[in-house]
Write an enzyme that holds these catalytic residues in place. Structure first.
Site, PDB file in Angstrom:
ATOM      1  N   HIS B  56       0.823  -1.215   0.000  1.00  0.00           N
ATOM      2  CA  HIS B  56       0.000   0.000   0.000  1.00  0.00           C
ATOM      3  C   HIS B  56       0.856   1.263   0.000  1.00  0.00           C
ATOM      4  CE1 HIS B  56      -3.088  -2.826   0.933  1.00  0.00           C
ATOM      5  NE2 HIS B  56      -2.644  -3.070   2.142  1.00  0.00           N
ATOM      6  N   HIS B 219      -6.732  -4.586  -1.371  1.00  0.00           N
ATOM      7  CA  HIS B 219      -5.988  -5.852  -1.325  1.00  0.00           C
ATOM      8  C   HIS B 219      -6.279  -6.730  -2.519  1.00  0.00           C
ATOM      9  CE1 HIS B 219      -6.361  -4.529   2.851  1.00  0.00           C
ATOM     10  NE2 HIS B 219      -5.109  -4.921   2.928  1.00  0.00           N
TER      11      HIS B 219
END
Lengths: 211, 333
Positions: B56, B219
């Protein structure tokens, strides 16, 4: 019934589980990719490899030492939800078995029930949420019933495996209500839960081939 | 899928080596995979740590520094870090005033941070409070699900809570500010492509050339609905309207507007999105006080964008404007 399970056999159970996870790594990851984030096989394999290494390094002589080592190693190496859940399962099993080196079927059933309780406390899952609970709970119940009936350990484990596999298969039509799969809502229906699949492998690892 | 890597198994460890080399004011604990401030802990300042799966970036390691996080724990790609890491980070940043854990609402992250907080308490160390972000309106908020995901608001929260801690506020006060940010912020995202986890080597899901996935998280998990690809203007409507309706935001509200890139979308497209989002907000009479445009909370190489709106008052705005010096956000210094 007087057949017991030695620490050496419990050690072998964990090693067999590690081997089954490694063999099914891609299948577990594919199941997770469908409704999660596609890392379950990778994470469980990393954790169980580390657990086997830890067993090699420390050679625990009691059931509690063995499962504590496996549980702590999983918590420290797996991450995600599987680390705390499988880690808690083994820690509770270890605590319930204590410093014994020969485990009876009823002790094993009681310990697995303690492990299941630990998973519920940590993950707050209930029956039908499409989680590892749905495979583990029926397996524990089958073991307890077999213990009450005075069954041989090998037969009890075969019954537990059948229950775990049925429970695993039953997760396919369920709507996920826990974990990342729950974000999918209706789209989680029709996929087998990867965590429940790992639980079936765990019980399979303990189960002798049909007599 | 082509990746600029050496070995898929070493991506996280090697990226941490890069962060350490590129940002001399930061330190890295390679054993525990923690990025932390070289100038800390400061006596009497509340420590703030966060962490989560890798993939991320710049979240969270890129937000370590003056006015933001004191430490960030890096998990494996898309996998929560483990309790040992958060426990070690908590000790590293404890300046005696307590430590705030900023946790995105994912089952694994919540459980691992919870275990770390229990361990810290058992050791009689730093007092720990936790704040969970759950701002994703694409997820139905229900006691029957894992609840809403923590996404874009996490970035704004880490900046604002970091500024509050830097001012010397107490642990309870910093946690209150953080909870307020989470309560008044909402997000939603769209994916134009899937993403590829290095160790997996193939896209997490298949998405056709003419399709998009609405309501994705960060995700590579599929979203709520698959739709035919639309224009930026239409996509902006699909993201902003549910966000506005959810808080709800009303005409006259002042907001920070954050248009985020998910990793594979170029900045020029994010500015096209920002223009569309701004147009919709104007039409609703929502006033944008500050903006943030760029890839700040990403999903590896996923193409797509998320929009986050945070309703602000003068206090939150002044905390937003306070100096910050991190690899990814830097102003006022």
């Amino acid at each position: 019934m007087n057949d017991t399970v030695s620490t050496a056999a419990l050690d072998e159970w964990m090693r067999t589980f590690a081997r089954l996870v490694a063999e099914n790594k891609e299948a577990l990851t594919d199941l997770d990719a469908a409704i999660g984030d596609g890392d379950h096989g990778e994470n469980m394999d990393r954790g169980m490899r580390a657990a086997v290494q830890a067993l090699d390094d420390t050679r625990p002589s009691t059931a509690s030492a063995l499962f504590n080592k496996v549980g702590m190693t999983l918590i420290s190496t797996v991450g995600g939800a599987s680390g705390p859940l499988f880690g808690t399962l083994f820690l509770r099993i270890g605590a319930a078995l204590g410093d014994t080196s020969e485990v009876s079927l009823s002790q094993l059933a009681t310990a697995l029930h303690a492990g299941l309780d630990g998973i519920v406390a940590r993950g707050k899952a209930e029956a039908g949420d499409k989680t590892i609970y749905d495979a583990l709970a029926p397996a524990v119940q089958a073991l307890e019933t077999a213990a009450t009936d005075g069954a041989h350990t090998a037969d009890a484990l075969r019954a537990a495996l059948a229950a775990a596999e049925n429970g695993r298969d039953a997760t396919t039509p369920m709507l996920a209500r826990k974990g990342r799969a729950s974000y999918l809502g209706e789209r989680s229906v029709g996929h087998q839960d990867p965590g429940a699949t790992s639980i079936a492998l765990l019980i399979a690892a303990a189960t002798p081939a049909p007599a | 899928m082509k990746k600029l890597i050496n070995d898929p198994q070493n991506v996280v460890a090697e990226a941490l080596l890069g962060i350490e080399a590129a940002h001399p004011h930061l330190r890295v604990d390679h054993e525990h995979k923690i990025v932390y401030r070289g100038d800390g802990p400061r006596r009497g300042k509340v420590g703030i740590i966060s962490g989560g799966g890798s993939g991320h970036e710049p979240l969270h390691g890129g937000f370590v520094g003056l006015g933001m996080l004191d430490a960030a724990c890096a998990g494996e790609v898309f996998t929560s870090p483990v309790p040992d890491q958060m426990l070690a980070a908590t000790k590293l940043v404890d300046g005696g005033a307590g430590v705030l854990h900023v946790v995105k609402n994912y089952t694994g992250d919540v459980m691992n941070f919870e275990m770390a907080a229990e361990l810290a308490e058992a050791e009689g160390g730093a007092k720990v409070l936790s704040v969970i972000t759950n701002d994703d309106v694409a997820v139905q908020d229900s006691t029957w699900t894992a609840g809403r995901r923590g996404v874009g608001v996490t970035v704004l929260l880490e900046k604002i809570a970091g500024a509050a801690a830097e001012q010397g506020r107490s642990l309870e006060q910093v946690a209150d500010i953080a909870r307020k940010v989470n309560a008044d912020g909402r997000s939603m995202g769209v994916a134009l492509t899937s993403c590829t986890v290095p160790a997996a080597g193939k896209p997490t899901f298949e998405l056709g050339e003419d399709e998009m996935e609405l309501g994705v998280g960060i995700h590579g998990e599929p979203g709520r609905r698959r739709l035919p690809l639309a224009t930026a203007g239409e996509i902006a409507e699909l993201l902003v309207e549910p966000i506005l309706a959810d808080l709800p935001f009303a005409g006259g509200d002042t907001v920070i507007c954050f248009v985020n890139g998910l990793g594979g979308t170029p900045l020029i497209e994010l500015y096209v999105m920002y223009h569309e989002v701004n147009r919709i907000l104007n039409a609703h009479g929502v006033q944008v006080a500050r903006s943030l445009v760029g890839p700040y909370i990403t999903s590896l190489d996923m193409a797509g964008s998320s929009v986050t709106l945070l309703k602000v008052d003068d206090e939150l705005l002044s905390l937003w404007d306070a100096p910050v010096n991190t690899p990814a956000l830097r102003w006022g210094v």
